[in-house]
Scaffold this motif. Structure first.
Motif, mmCIF file in Angstrom:
data_model
loop_
_atom_site.group_PDB
_atom_site.id
_atom_site.type_symbol
_atom_site.label_atom_id
_atom_site.label_comp_id
_atom_site.label_asym_id
_atom_site.label_seq_id
_atom_site.Cartn_x
_atom_site.Cartn_y
_atom_site.Cartn_z
ATOM 1 N N SER A 138 0.854 -1.188 0.000
ATOM 2 C CA SER A 138 0.000 0.000 0.000
ATOM 3 C C SER A 138 0.889 1.237 0.000
ATOM 4 C CB SER A 138 -0.912 0.021 1.233
ATOM 5 O OG SER A 138 -1.899 -0.990 1.153
ATOM 6 N N ASP A 139 0.605 2.170 -0.898
ATOM 7 C CA ASP A 139 1.523 3.288 -1.111
ATOM 8 C C ASP A 139 1.656 4.187 0.105
ATOM 9 O OD1 ASP A 139 3.274 4.776 -2.921
ATOM 10 O OD2 ASP A 139 1.749 6.355 -2.803
ATOM 11 N N TYR A 140 0.595 4.377 0.889
ATOM 12 C CA TYR A 140 0.693 5.308 2.007
ATOM 13 C C TYR A 140 1.741 4.866 3.027
ATOM 14 C CZ TYR A 140 -1.871 2.517 5.526
ATOM 15 O OH TYR A 140 -2.254 1.558 6.451
ATOM 16 N N MET A 184 -2.454 2.413 -7.487
ATOM 17 C CA MET A 184 -1.336 1.624 -6.964
ATOM 18 C C MET A 184 -0.616 0.906 -8.094
ATOM 19 S SD MET A 184 0.267 1.284 -4.239
ATOM 20 C CE MET A 184 1.767 0.397 -3.834
ATOM 21 N N GLN A 185 -1.342 0.493 -9.124
ATOM 22 C CA GLN A 185 -0.683 -0.076 -10.302
ATOM 23 C C GLN A 185 0.315 0.934 -10.868
ATOM 24 O OE1 GLN A 185 -1.461 -3.356 -10.044
ATOM 25 N NE2 GLN A 185 -2.206 -3.620 -12.143
ATOM 26 N N ASP A 186 -0.111 2.187 -10.957
ATOM 27 C CA ASP A 186 0.753 3.238 -11.510
ATOM 28 C C ASP A 186 1.991 3.452 -10.637
ATOM 29 O OD1 ASP A 186 -1.135 3.603 -13.504
ATOM 30 O OD2 ASP A 186 -2.078 5.334 -12.525
ATOM 31 N N VAL A 187 1.810 3.444 -9.315
ATOM 32 C CA VAL A 187 2.942 3.649 -8.404
ATOM 33 C C VAL A 187 3.966 2.529 -8.565
ATOM 34 C CG1 VAL A 187 3.640 3.633 -5.974
ATOM 35 C CG2 VAL A 187 1.674 4.997 -6.697
ATOM 36 N N ILE A 188 3.490 1.295 -8.584
ATOM 37 C CA ILE A 188 4.422 0.168 -8.680
ATOM 38 C C ILE A 188 5.130 0.174 -10.028
ATOM 39 C CG2 ILE A 188 4.591 -2.359 -8.712
ATOM 40 C CD1 ILE A 188 2.371 -2.429 -6.625
ATOM 41 N N GLU A 189 4.407 0.505 -11.082
ATOM 42 C CA GLU A 189 5.061 0.579 -12.395
ATOM 43 C C GLU A 189 6.117 1.687 -12.420
ATOM 44 O OE1 GLU A 189 3.789 0.529 -17.069
ATOM 45 O OE2 GLU A 189 2.577 1.752 -15.713
ATOM 46 N N LYS A 190 5.796 2.842 -11.866
ATOM 47 C CA LYS A 190 6.743 3.960 -11.863
ATOM 48 C C LYS A 190 7.976 3.657 -11.026
ATOM 49 C CE LYS A 190 7.195 8.821 -10.491
ATOM 50 N NZ LYS A 190 6.493 10.002 -9.910
ATOM 51 N N TYR A 192 8.949 0.562 -9.706
ATOM 52 C CA TYR A 192 9.584 -0.751 -9.801
ATOM 53 C C TYR A 192 9.517 -1.366 -11.193
ATOM 54 C CZ TYR A 192 9.154 -0.003 -4.815
ATOM 55 O OH TYR A 192 9.229 0.548 -3.552
ATOM 56 N N GLY A 193 8.942 -0.650 -12.159
ATOM 57 C CA GLY A 193 9.091 -1.025 -13.562
ATOM 58 C C GLY A 193 8.087 -2.000 -14.121
ATOM 59 N N LYS A 194 7.108 -2.435 -13.326
ATOM 60 C CA LYS A 194 6.179 -3.445 -13.849
ATOM 61 C C LYS A 194 4.835 -3.319 -13.167
ATOM 62 C CE LYS A 194 5.715 -8.436 -14.610
ATOM 63 N NZ LYS A 194 6.323 -9.776 -14.358
ATOM 64 N N ARG A 195 3.765 -3.383 -13.949
ATOM 65 C CA ARG A 195 2.418 -3.371 -13.388
ATOM 66 C C ARG A 195 2.067 -4.770 -12.888
ATOM 67 N NH1 ARG A 195 -0.255 1.285 -14.576
ATOM 68 N NH2 ARG A 195 -2.370 0.451 -14.328
ATOM 69 N N PRO A 196 1.662 -4.904 -11.653
ATOM 70 C CA PRO A 196 1.383 -6.230 -11.099
ATOM 71 C C PRO A 196 0.142 -6.861 -11.735
ATOM 72 C CG PRO A 196 1.624 -4.576 -9.366
ATOM 73 C CD PRO A 196 1.514 -3.844 -10.648
ATOM 74 N N GLU A 197 0.111 -8.189 -11.692
ATOM 75 C CA GLU A 197 -1.065 -8.943 -12.109
ATOM 76 C C GLU A 197 -1.835 -9.475 -10.909
ATOM 77 O OE1 GLU A 197 0.230 -11.965 -14.826
ATOM 78 O OE2 GLU A 197 0.469 -10.541 -16.466
ATOM 79 N N LEU A 198 -1.276 -9.329 -9.700
ATOM 80 C CA LEU A 198 -1.916 -9.812 -8.483
ATOM 81 C C LEU A 198 -2.370 -8.632 -7.636
ATOM 82 C CD1 LEU A 198 -0.279 -12.322 -9.473
ATOM 83 C CD2 LEU A 198 0.096 -12.873 -7.062
ATOM 84 N N PHE A 199 -3.550 -8.765 -7.058
ATOM 85 C CA PHE A 199 -4.126 -7.724 -6.200
ATOM 86 C C PHE A 199 -4.799 -8.387 -5.010
ATOM 87 C CE2 PHE A 199 -8.327 -5.762 -5.255
ATOM 88 C CZ PHE A 199 -7.880 -4.684 -4.516
#
Length: 288
Positions: A138-140, A184-190, A192-199
């Protein structure tokens, strides 16, 4: 057969001895030495086993953790667990919600949520013991130290989605749920370089809007859990209060501020029970 015999004797076809039709200098094919390669592999395996045993003693484990089998060549078919569906006819088009991976392998999967505690000793412990796990962030909480989770990613850990602010999603509109998940997809991609497939939805709570929003954000799977491990106890979803092949185990990034112990203490409790029951810890993504 003649050509094979000639090669075996050190002669090239068309030559009467070692000098016959030999490749030019620098163009010789590499010579294989299967005996030496096998010996080298065995030595490396012994060294890895010795190092893992030493790590187990160093971190206070009762036994050396078991090594998981190779990832399955054919991935199991993941479907929504019975009773966890959100619609009688649309659920098959949505990301499946599951607590156990269908497998006969005697493995469990460790997943760790949120990102509040950032303990360097935990990173060392998991690396030295070579225990795979999956993080749901979680980004916060993560934004306090993105670098800590980059170190985790560099060690082969998959970083997945646990929303921006960890809200109770069923209380939110579809649009707000989508902002929490896609954001959160955007944060992780920015970062760490990859959009997750798991949520994983916070608290394990979701509704149909949650799953539709997750799908629109690129999510393919919604793993929940069958057991949860803390520093001082285990909690179980099933009536038999036991582990099962393919079970997903939940824990959290927590420390002495929330627990009566540290993350290494939690991992010690987790591994002692898992190993005692004959289970290895496998990587969740290898089975999806």
């Amino acid at each position: 057969m003649l050509a094979l015999a000639a090669i075996a004797s050190g002669c090239a076809p068309g030559g009467s001895g070692p000098a016959g039709n030999r490749p030019a200098a620098g163009q010789e094919p590499p010579r294989t030495q299967p005996g030496r390669a096998l010996h080298s592999y065995a030595a490396r395996l012994r060294a890895e086993t010795t190092a893992r045993a030493a790590a187990a003693r160093r971190w206070g484990l009762r036994k050396v953790p078991l090594t998981p089998p190779a990832p399955p060549a054919h991935k199991p078919r993941i479907t929504t667990r019975e009773g966890f569906e959100v619609d009688d006819h649309e659920e098959l088009a949505l990301p499946p919600v599951f607590t156990t991976v269908p497998t006969k392998d005697k493995v469990v999967f460790l997943t760790i949520d949120d990102g509040a505690e950032k303990d360097p000793a935990f990173l060392r412990m998991m690396s030295e013991l070579r225990i795979p796990y999956t993080a749901f962030l979680s980004d916060y909480l993560v934004k306090e130290d993105y670098g800590y989770f980059k170190k985790m990613q560099d060690r082969g850990v998959a970083l997945n989605n646990h929303t921006l602010h960890h809200p109770y999603l069923p209380n939110l509109s579809y649009g707000r749920q989508k902002r929490e998940i896609c954001g959160m997809q955007d944060v992780i991609e920015k970062r760490y370089g990859k959009r997750p497939e798991l949520f994983r939805p916070p608290f394990g709570n979701y509704d149909r809007a949650t799953l539709h929003a997750a799908k629109s954000c690129g999510v393919k799977y919604v793993p929940l859990w069958n057991e949860e491990v803390f520093v001082d106890r285990w909690e179980y979803r099933e009536w038999d209060r036991d582990l099962h092949p393919g079970d997903i185990v939940l824990s959290h990034f927590r420390g002495p501020g929330d627990w009566k112990g540290t993350m290494p203490d939690m991992i010690r409790r987790f591994l002692n029970l898992v190993t005692e029951k004959g289970y290895a810890v496998a990587r969740l993504e290898d089975y999806l």
